[in-house]
Write a protein that holds these residues in place. Structure first.
Motif, PDB file in Angstrom:
ATOM      1  N   ILE A   4       0.839  -1.202   0.000  1.00  0.00           N
ATOM      2  CA  ILE A   4       0.000   0.000   0.000  1.00  0.00           C
ATOM      3  C   ILE A   4       0.876   1.257   0.000  1.00  0.00           C
ATOM      4  N   ARG A   5       1.941   1.265   0.794  1.00  0.00           N
ATOM      5  CA  ARG A   5       2.861   2.422   0.817  1.00  0.00           C
ATOM      6  C   ARG A   5       3.524   2.593  -0.551  1.00  0.00           C
ATOM      7  N   PHE A   6       3.924   1.473  -1.143  1.00  0.00           N
ATOM      8  CA  PHE A   6       4.567   1.523  -2.447  1.00  0.00           C
ATOM      9  C   PHE A   6       3.631   2.113  -3.504  1.00  0.00           C
ATOM     10  N   VAL A   7       2.383   1.708  -3.490  1.00  0.00           N
ATOM     11  CA  VAL A   7       1.404   2.214  -4.447  1.00  0.00           C
ATOM     12  C   VAL A   7       1.155   3.700  -4.230  1.00  0.00           C
ATOM     13  N   ILE A   8       1.067   4.119  -2.991  1.00  0.00           N
ATOM     14  CA  ILE A   8       0.831   5.541  -2.690  1.00  0.00           C
ATOM     15  C   ILE A   8       2.023   6.384  -3.151  1.00  0.00           C
TER      16      ILE A   8
END
Length: 98
Positions: A4-8
């Motif tokens: 999720i952090r990577f996508v954000i």
């Protein structure tokens, strides 16, 4: 959680890269443009440092104005006029049109 952090972060970088400024045309006259140097001031740089009395300016093609450090000059702009800037010892410090 890591995904999720990577996508954000990836989405943020993509969004910020879209905000890049587009290149624009340079402001001002172009080199070699006749209208940018109507009095020929760019061709006279080799005379910088010479005494103004040693130089005979060709006044047939253009008017010439000698501008000293305490000279009172008019504010009219004449693109074809060559302004010769001199210092207190009457040495040429530069040239400009106007």
């Amino acid at each position: 959680m890591f995904f999720i952090r990577f996508v954000i972060i990836a989405a943020s970088l993509v969004a910020l890269s879209a905000c890049q400024l587009a290149p624009t045309e340079p402001v001002g006259p172009r080199v070699g443009d006749v209208s940018s140097d109507p009095c020929g001031a760019n061709d006279l740089g080799f005379m910088t440092g010479m005494r103004v009395g040693e130089v005979q300016f060709d006044t047939v093609d253009r008017p010439v104005r000698i501008v000293g450090p305490r000279s009172a000059i008019t504010m009219d702009h004449r693109p074809e006029r060559l302004n010769v800037n001199i210092d207190a010892s009457e040495r040429i410090t530069g040239f400009r049109c106007g």
